[in-house]
Design an enzyme around this catalytic site. Sequence first.
Site, PDB file in Angstrom:
ATOM      1  N   CYS A  80     -24.977  49.772  71.369  1.00  0.00           N
ATOM      2  CA  CYS A  80     -24.128  49.161  72.400  1.00  0.00           C
ATOM      3  C   CYS A  80     -22.958  50.072  72.756  1.00  0.00           C
ATOM      4  O   CYS A  80     -22.468  50.043  73.886  1.00  0.00           O
ATOM      5  CB  CYS A  80     -23.629  47.795  71.950  1.00  0.00           C
ATOM      6  SG  CYS A  80     -22.721  47.801  70.395  1.00  0.00           S
ATOM      7  N   HIS A  82     -19.313  44.760  68.280  1.00  0.00           N
ATOM      8  CA  HIS A  82     -20.133  44.887  69.486  1.00  0.00           C
ATOM      9  C   HIS A  82     -19.284  45.390  70.650  1.00  0.00           C
ATOM     10  O   HIS A  82     -18.152  44.949  70.853  1.00  0.00           O
ATOM     11  CB  HIS A  82     -20.737  43.522  69.829  1.00  0.00           C
ATOM     12  CG  HIS A  82     -21.716  43.557  70.957  1.00  0.00           C
ATOM     13  ND1 HIS A  82     -22.838  44.361  70.950  1.00  0.00           N
ATOM     14  CD2 HIS A  82     -21.746  42.892  72.140  1.00  0.00           C
ATOM     15  CE1 HIS A  82     -23.524  44.178  72.075  1.00  0.00           C
ATOM     16  NE2 HIS A  82     -22.871  43.294  72.815  1.00  0.00           N
TER      17      HIS A  82
END
EC number: 3.4.19.12
Length: 468
Positions: free
Chosen positions: A110, A415
Amino acid sequence: MMIPIAIRWQGKKYDLEIEPNETGSTLKHQLYSLTQVPPERQKVIVKGGQLKDDVLLGSVGIKPNATLLMMGTAGELPTAMPIPAVESVEQEESEDDGYPSGLINLGNTCYMNSTVQMLRAIPELSDAVSQFNSSGGLVAEYRTLLNSMQSNAPVTPMRFLQSLRMEYPQFAEMSRETGGYAQQDAEECWSFLLSVLQRSLSSEWVQKNMAGKLLSTMKCDENEVQEQPSISHDTFLSLPCHISMHTSYMTQGILEGLTQKISKHSDVLNRDAMYSKISRISRLPNYLTVNFVRFYWKASIGKKAKILRKVKFPFELDAVEFCTPELSQKLIPVRDKLREIEKNDEEHERAAKRIKIQPSEDEKEAEAECRLTQVATCQSLVDPELADDEGANPTGLYDLVGVLSHAGASASSGHYQAWIRNSNNRAEWFRFNDAKVSIVPAEKIETLDGGGEADSAYILLYKAKDIA
């Protein structure tokens, strides 16, 4: 060599490509991005039984265009890949096949996906990359990736990822906890890709449009020292926003970062002494990157820990206060005139909504002529040196066009996501959560100011306001 395959799961078919040298764990992370089935719940059936995490995909006899069966139920993410705390807003966000292309997560990638989406928010940079002539290397793979993202379907960035890891092996680091690839710092990925593009593009686009200049003065703090202050000139691709216990606004953090206390040897005193280094911007680029310095090395846990403090950032940035007096003097007349034009535009828009009467063609023409005159006046105020400096910002004013956020407690976990302003509608922003793309209102971006482990701004991208 990439091998095209298909995966069947719960009556659905997913097409993807695999690399023989990758492991079963990598494939499972790809499938997680597509199906939301956590890797530890997946059972992928190959010749000889169930695919194991540490087995190379090329060793289990997977042929091109083969169809594999996957079993498993979707559910919450495992603790190694935590869901951001604000994930519940997902239900409030709309989705549409006409949205920009997302990027499939290939196993803790990510950081790379969000960085690519941020760079893609600079259309002029994409144009410069499209003219890159070489057929090999990271920039060539980036060019190919951008071309594949012209459609609305999610893209698997495997070849680009492999090239990135080849040129910067740190991004191939393995996690001791999971056995798969480790999470990486998105700011390091951003800085590395920008430096590669800066070196590789013959047009010097990055240098002209994203590089600013600093004028720094260093002076000894001890009054009895009769030393001449030293002057230095530096180039920057990112402006740091330092976060202390007193920092509440981004502008504060930037100013704190432009003033440093340094201990160094004094030739006059013949010992170490404290010096003050004060820097000011002597050139503003067309695109200005601000990096929130949210991570610091915490020896007790052996990781980069996160500073969770809430720091507000503006949608419109006036960078004049960060500049040298000489540059400020050139910027202020243009800045003030541009603000006057924008204020008039807002007043006309409010008045039109209030009276609910369409102006006549003559009134529209007169208003357009008046605005053209104002714009011409504003352009005439631009300093000749700034007008000749290709890629420089002549007004000092910027609009926020992109945010790269981090959710979690450390740089090596959590994330990353990218939030990009819709160029066709300033009230809407695209949220790039790997392969999932959705629309959020501008008010959502205001909540990315931190204060906890939920999504908080890490890299901000500002674009110079146009005089038009």
